[in-house]
Enzyme design. Sequence first.
Site: not given
Ligand code: SF4
Length: 368
Positions: A105, A118, A125, A129, A132, A348
Amino acid sequence: MGQDPAAGRQGGHAGTNLFGLTPAEIEELFLASGHARFHARQLAQWMYRRRAGNFESMTDLSRSLRAELSTRFRIARPEVVQRHDSPGGEAAKYLFELEDGRRIESVLLRNKQRHTICISSQAGCALACTFCATGRIGLLRDLTPGEIAGQIAEIGPVLPLEAPAFNIVFMGMGEPLDNYDNVLKAIRLLADPESFNISTRRITVSTSGFVPQIRMLAGEGLHVGLAISLNATTDRLRSELMPINRRYPIRTLVEAARHYAERTGRRVTIEYVLLAGLNDSPEDAARLAKIARSLPAKVNLLRFNPFEGAPYSSPVPEAIDAFARLLLPSAPAVTVRQSRGEDIMAACGQLVAGQPMRPLRRRGADIA
Ligand code: SF4
């Protein structure tokens, strides 16, 4: 060119994919197969400046050349399979399908002063985190330079690319510095005057803190903007929110950011997602101000954008203002980024491209 840089990248498709090759690489391919140099330049202009998606539309190439090209090469870029517009028109989320069926996306944000695209650098990923949604998918694969630049080729036509108020940020899915070589090649392709011709000053790479790659990027001579996603002012909390902090703690990240600012002459952006009751205390504000003062930096405060199963909440707007006011007298520059696109899950940390999310694990226990 010893090796064809695009051949075999996507198995099962006939012909070499030209999209993602630099104009110089296309020229080498053309020269090696007996075509004229200027035809390669024309083709690059069609693909990148005029965003042609097939050879037939390249009307200043002869019919026979177009026919020959289509037997040997192809132009494959991510395909938009869905677009969601926010009710107020300030955000649009694009769902792309890649040649292997993976989905990613990108988001277009509009306001009166500026448009921002963006873009994603990976499908999923690896960094997990905890605030996220993308991190809950896991890493599916890195994107190729063509898949990264292709997002701009698809979204760009709705924008005047030459307009000064237009930015590209690597803040979509993935950690861009975990896909360093491909992201770098995509940036060079976007900046190439024979290609998209977008100034690197309009491009920002946002990282969770890949310290060695920040230092490498500082030496590339690209002068792209750098944003570091900080989100905590103690290693204890940051390691809990962002496991990469166990490898590269705050002190080493800040040192790398300082090195970047010194080498490039560009002020670094510190991104700080506010999580109610976790990182929004007056002591956090004091520590954040101290970190910002130690760099040429500005601080960008962001509201936490919720997603299914997220164990956090955002402070109320008054608490965000109070936090910003605590920072303001002592931090060099503070902005509170208005969250846009939350209503279409385009803000975000909310991008998942329809992939299933894993349950969240923290300190060895499921908390989702
Ligand atoms: Fe990955 Fe999300 Fe951390 Fe960015 S914020 S590095 S996309 S897990």
